[in-house]
Write a protein that holds these residues in place. Structure first.
Motif, PDB file in Angstrom:
ATOM      1  N   ARG A 259       0.896  -1.174  -0.187  1.00  0.00           N
ATOM      2  CA  ARG A 259       0.082  -0.533   0.243  1.00  0.00           C
ATOM      3  C   ARG A 259       0.850   1.400  -0.132  1.00  0.00           C
ATOM      4  O   ARG A 259       0.078   2.294  -0.472  1.00  0.00           O
ATOM      5  CB  ARG A 259      -0.874   0.098   1.746  1.00  0.00           C
ATOM      6  CG  ARG A 259      -1.730   1.679   1.346  1.00  0.00           C
ATOM      7  CD  ARG A 259      -2.454   0.934   2.445  1.00  0.00           C
ATOM      8  NE  ARG A 259      -1.679   1.638   3.716  1.00  0.00           N
ATOM      9  CZ  ARG A 259      -1.754   1.805   5.271  1.00  0.00           C
ATOM     10  NH1 ARG A 259      -2.621   0.879   5.366  1.00  0.00           N
ATOM     11  NH2 ARG A 259      -0.512   1.326   6.055  1.00  0.00           N
ATOM     12  N   ASP A 286      -5.018  10.179  -6.531  1.00  0.00           N
ATOM     13  CA  ASP A 286      -5.331   9.688  -4.827  1.00  0.00           C
ATOM     14  C   ASP A 286      -4.278   9.065  -3.979  1.00  0.00           C
ATOM     15  O   ASP A 286      -4.554   8.771  -3.309  1.00  0.00           O
ATOM     16  CB  ASP A 286      -6.809   9.496  -4.711  1.00  0.00           C
ATOM     17  CG  ASP A 286      -7.846  10.360  -5.326  1.00  0.00           C
ATOM     18  OD1 ASP A 286      -7.282  11.628  -5.337  1.00  0.00           O
ATOM     19  OD2 ASP A 286      -8.920   9.461  -5.777  1.00  0.00           O
ATOM     20  N   ARG A 310       0.744   6.021  -1.065  1.00  0.00           N
ATOM     21  CA  ARG A 310      -0.133   5.387  -0.075  1.00  0.00           C
ATOM     22  C   ARG A 310      -1.442   5.676  -0.577  1.00  0.00           C
ATOM     23  O   ARG A 310      -2.131   6.181  -1.317  1.00  0.00           O
ATOM     24  CB  ARG A 310      -0.627   7.265   1.616  1.00  0.00           C
ATOM     25  CG  ARG A 310      -1.651   5.806   1.863  1.00  0.00           C
ATOM     26  CD  ARG A 310      -2.332   6.164   2.900  1.00  0.00           C
ATOM     27  NE  ARG A 310      -0.934   5.635   3.997  1.00  0.00           N
ATOM     28  CZ  ARG A 310      -0.607   5.636   5.252  1.00  0.00           C
ATOM     29  NH1 ARG A 310      -1.638   6.804   5.537  1.00  0.00           N
ATOM     30  NH2 ARG A 310       0.306   4.643   5.991  1.00  0.00           N
ATOM     31  N   PRO A 312      -4.734   4.259  -2.150  1.00  0.00           N
ATOM     32  CA  PRO A 312      -6.220   3.809  -1.476  1.00  0.00           C
ATOM     33  C   PRO A 312      -7.282   3.049  -1.469  1.00  0.00           C
ATOM     34  O   PRO A 312      -8.173   2.501  -0.775  1.00  0.00           O
ATOM     35  CB  PRO A 312      -7.010   5.542  -1.727  1.00  0.00           C
ATOM     36  CG  PRO A 312      -6.626   5.687  -3.464  1.00  0.00           C
ATOM     37  CD  PRO A 312      -5.555   5.228  -2.999  1.00  0.00           C
ATOM     38  N   GLU A 313      -6.501   2.045  -2.690  1.00  0.00           N
ATOM     39  CA  GLU A 313      -7.922   0.887  -3.061  1.00  0.00           C
ATOM     40  C   GLU A 313      -7.305  -0.231  -3.610  1.00  0.00           C
ATOM     41  O   GLU A 313      -6.232  -0.240  -2.478  1.00  0.00           O
ATOM     42  CB  GLU A 313      -8.434   1.644  -4.418  1.00  0.00           C
ATOM     43  CG  GLU A 313      -9.604   2.340  -4.440  1.00  0.00           C
ATOM     44  CD  GLU A 313     -10.016   3.247  -5.219  1.00  0.00           C
ATOM     45  OE1 GLU A 313      -9.780   3.189  -6.481  1.00  0.00           O
ATOM     46  OE2 GLU A 313     -10.639   4.280  -5.755  1.00  0.00           O
TER      47      GLU A 313
END
Length: 337
Positions: A259, A286, A310, A312-313
């Motif tokens: 991640r 994002d 980082r 997010p998904e």
């Protein structure tokens, strides 16, 4: 951010059996102290003490920090003293000014021994960042924990030792929610290990021809980069702890699965080095980290760990690229979460 939770019954029962592991070693070798006058093992008798070995670029310690900070706040009036021992991993972490800035920026309010010569580390025979040692009010080590995790167990040990010392404690536990660099790793998707960039400890380096030690060299990225491999592009000098970029537009490329992606970096003295980040050839959007905007732009302004990605998904195999627009930057390590 923190709240309170109850101690599980099984955990409290297990914490009742704490062996004596030895006497609390000396702090005499510390090269300085922050947030406190110099402390000694003898002077801490009567207090329960948690010793936390750390170094400010260590992502594992950063993710542990919210808990240590919360314990220091919750239990200080009941007789707990938290002592951070900052033992440097990289040369620039020996600088007391850098440590002082990190203590301020990271909101480390408890006493910190600066251990730039490794004297306290050696007195404890320690080998890990982070490492926690728990001493009772009689100056005896009763428990230890290396690395992240086991926070409930650690807090019940604190409660047990305070109770032995005659302090009344509740059976509630802190509830911590770290954010930014302090957020817990996504262990279920983490497939890429920490990687050092200097030739003393580097692994998985994929630039054709391999490492050329201590000489300027023109590196290239291979046509295909396999998972958990990394490469340089441009004119770099590979040094023991870090490659240093000699000319503008140098790149680092890493194929990773996690991640989060972080890098430990520093600019040349008195400079700031702008950079841009791409993820699979595109601005991160994002998926940008805390030190990068959505267009992938950021600047190396000081000697520390930078959060660059980082996601997010969905986490998948991704190719990370960072291009430095000016020379002078040094890259020490990659860490993931």
């Amino acid at each position: 951010m923190s709240g309170q939770r109850r101690v599980p019954a099984w955990l409290r029962k297990d914490s009742d059996r704490l062996p004596v592991e030895g006497e609390l070693p000396s702090f005499d070798g510390a090269t300085g102290w922050l947030n406190s006058p110099a402390l000694s093992a003898a002077g801490l008798r009567g207090k329960v003490v948690v010793i936390d070995f750390w170094t400010y670029t260590c992502i594992n310690w950063l993710r542990q920090l919210p808990y240590v900070r919360a314990w220091a706040e919750k239990y200080s009036e009941q007789g707990l003293v938290v002592v951070g021992v900052h033992t440097p991993e990289f040369p620039f972490e020996q600088d007391a000014g850098n440590v002082n800035r990190a203590v301020r920026d990271l909101r480390v309010d408890y006493p910190v021994a600066i251990d730039s010569d490794y004297a306290v580390w050696q007195a404890f025979d320690n080998h890990y960042w982070p490492a926690l040692y728990f001493a009772d009010a009689e100056g005896r080590i009763r428990h230890h924990h290396f690395g992240e995790g086991e926070y409930e167990r650690s807090e019940t040990v604190i409660q047990q030792l305070l109770a032995e010392a005659g302090s009344s404690t509740s059976d509630s536990l802190v509830s911590v929610e770290g954010d930014g660099l302090e957020a817990p790793a996504d262990w279920d998707t983490l497939r890429t290990p920490e990687t050092y960039a200097g030739y003393y400890r580097t692994e998985s380096f994929a630039s054709p021809g391999g490492v050329v030690q201590d000489k300027p060299h023109s590196y290239a990225v291979p046509p295909e980069l396999r998972l958990n491999r990394w490469a340089l592009s441009g004119d770099w000098t590979m040094r023991p702890h870090a490659p240093r970029l000699n000319t503008a537009e140098g790149q680092v490329v890493y194929r990773f699965h996690a991640r989060d992606l972080h890098m430990v970096m520093r600019p040349a003295a008195g400079t700031a080095v702008p950079f841009r980040v791409l993820l699979d050839g595109q601005p991160p959007g994002d998926a940008h980290g805390g030190d990068v905007d959505a267009d992938g732009r950021g600047t190396v302004v000081e000697q520390r760990l930078y959060q660059l990605i980082r996601q997010p998904e969905t986490v998948a195999d991704r190719t990370f690229e960072i291009t430095f627009l000016d020379p002078g930057v040094e890259v020490f390590a990659f860490t993931f979460g």
